[in-house]
Design a protein around this motif. Sequence first.
Motif, short mmCIF file in Angstrom:
data_model
loop_
_atom_site.label_atom_id
_atom_site.label_comp_id
_atom_site.label_asym_id
_atom_site.label_seq_id
_atom_site.Cartn_x
_atom_site.Cartn_y
_atom_site.Cartn_z
N SER A 33 0.80 -1.15 0.03
CA SER A 33 -0.15 -0.02 0.09
C SER A 33 0.98 1.15 -0.02
O SER A 33 2.00 1.30 0.38
N VAL A 34 0.19 2.37 -0.55
CA VAL A 34 1.17 3.58 -0.40
C VAL A 34 1.53 4.06 0.97
O VAL A 34 2.64 4.58 1.37
N LYS A 35 0.67 3.64 1.89
CA LYS A 35 1.17 3.92 3.40
C LYS A 35 2.37 3.03 3.71
O LYS A 35 3.10 3.83 4.44
N ASP A 36 2.38 1.97 3.41
CA ASP A 36 3.51 0.95 3.70
C ASP A 36 4.75 1.68 2.99
O ASP A 36 5.93 1.51 3.70
N VAL A 37 4.60 1.89 1.70
CA VAL A 37 5.62 2.65 1.03
C VAL A 37 6.31 3.72 1.76
O VAL A 37 7.64 4.07 1.78
N VAL A 38 5.31 4.76 2.04
CA VAL A 38 5.75 6.00 2.63
C VAL A 38 6.68 5.84 4.03
O VAL A 38 7.62 6.25 4.39
#
Length: 600
Positions: A33-38
Amino acid sequence: MSTVNVQPQAHEPITARTDDLVEGQDGAAHLPSVKDVVRKLTTKEGWLGSYDFSFLCMPQMPCSFGRKNKIPRATPFYGVEEEMPISLALICGFQHALAMIAGLITPPIIFASSLSLDAAMQNQMVAVSLISSGILSCVQMTRYPIPFTKRKYWMGTGLITVVGTSFSTLSTASAIFNTLYSNGTCPSTTVNGVTTRGACPEAYGYLIGTSTLVSILEMGLAFVSPKLLKKIFPPIVTGCVILLIGADLVGSSGFKNWGGGSGSCYGHPTSGIFELCPTIYAPKPLAWGDARFIGLGFLSYVTIILLEFFGSPAMKSASIIIGLIVGCIVAGPTGYIDGSSIKSAPAITFLWVKTFPLKVYAPAILPMMAVYIALAMEATGDITASSEASRQPVVGQLYDSRVQGGILADGVNGMLSGLFMNPPLSIFAQNNGVISITRCANRFAGYCCAGFLILFGVLAKISGVFLAIPNPVLGGVTTFLFTTVAVSGLKVISMCKFTRRDRIILASGLSLGIGNLLVPDWSSYIFTYSGDNHALLGFLDSIIIILETPFLIAGIICSLLNAILPHDEAETVVVDENDDESVTPPAGKQSSDAEDLKQA
């Protein structure tokens, strides 16, 4: 914060059956997810984690003085699906790439040398091998269900099963090239009994064009039950094939290059450009087998061995490339390196910068079919080893689907590789050792490895550096590398029970295989037909290619005998309720082996 399993002890593969592929636990790859990448990119934990990097980098002594009272530090194991720090993924991915490089650059260098191709074409072939390996490794590692099959059939393994140009193709390609030169398709000249081959890119086009077509066979094998494939091609067959592949490469390429070159200079001609190796125009040409060539190759060879004594885990997994570096460090100042390949190489390159005329060579279809069958069997063993190293099941539906998906991806990669202007690819077994050493089975590291390989290929100057490696240095390393292939075959053969039937099958196959190795031209004078029937000539060429390739003729003999030779009278086959079959001794006789087999 992710949870990491700390298991410093030697581990056993998971043997419990997994009969249901539950979504989320089926090994399929998922995008983060985008949250995990950030979070991963902006936190210390995401970049560094808690891994003991000194474990990879600290050299070790070959003896155990002073270790009795020391407690080994627990090094975390990162599983296939577990989260891992970015820095560790990059380091482990780089280790995987280093472990592969020697195996990736060797086949195109051998192909180019056999066909007398120019430096620009050689550079492109090496670059394409690296780029193709990186791209198609992602196809093999990214496991996903095939649409409309209700998750019954899959593509890819979901493990770090990186791929590279297969050594199985080298022996067959050599026989195909010999045939094309002998029948006049490729140019050659003979002066004073010494035959000099002209450049023949058409022969390479025939090879990759035929392999692209025949890759359909391996795709079809992917939909055959793995248990049925093991019955048709048991270890006695596959082990014999792998053993002869390695042995043939040692004799036809490794040892010849160690002595100075595998081209025309090997025959010690008394005149012409090949009077010395690699040619009389080299920076420091010498006669084939000169002690200086032998010593240079021995330096690289012994470096690999010494690293097993003193090297850190990271150095051990990169021992092949370190052996090349040490040899080049000595070869450079002493004048053996020709830097023209580096100067002439472009700054960057990519696929299709130079192409070959893709054509199907009919006499090569049958031999290439045998090659793809060997690749499917090789993939089965490599996927099993990868599952064990990654602590994944080696029985049950999940394991069977990994094998099926891996063989299918191997076939698809064979077709795509041909379209990329590269010979067939196969799973690289040596990377299983990197998984065990680094204790990292995470796919993220595998994708980093693929990225490094693509980068190495795009930067064409790197390919030029590989082409500048002197033949003796390359020969000392590839002799060791090819011998490990033969040893892998011995390991597979050791899985057999060596009954009288097994010994007869193995001896029958090795009789022709080893005989072919020792007397390569024994089949050159069998057929004397020279008429106008092109279909018959093509068929006879196909037979000659098979007879001239040791592992093909041995594999065919072993497969036929395994299918028709009756089992020993002492063996009876009974059906187990959880498996297809198992072997037990005669009634009334108890056997501990049988008890162990039933428990398994």
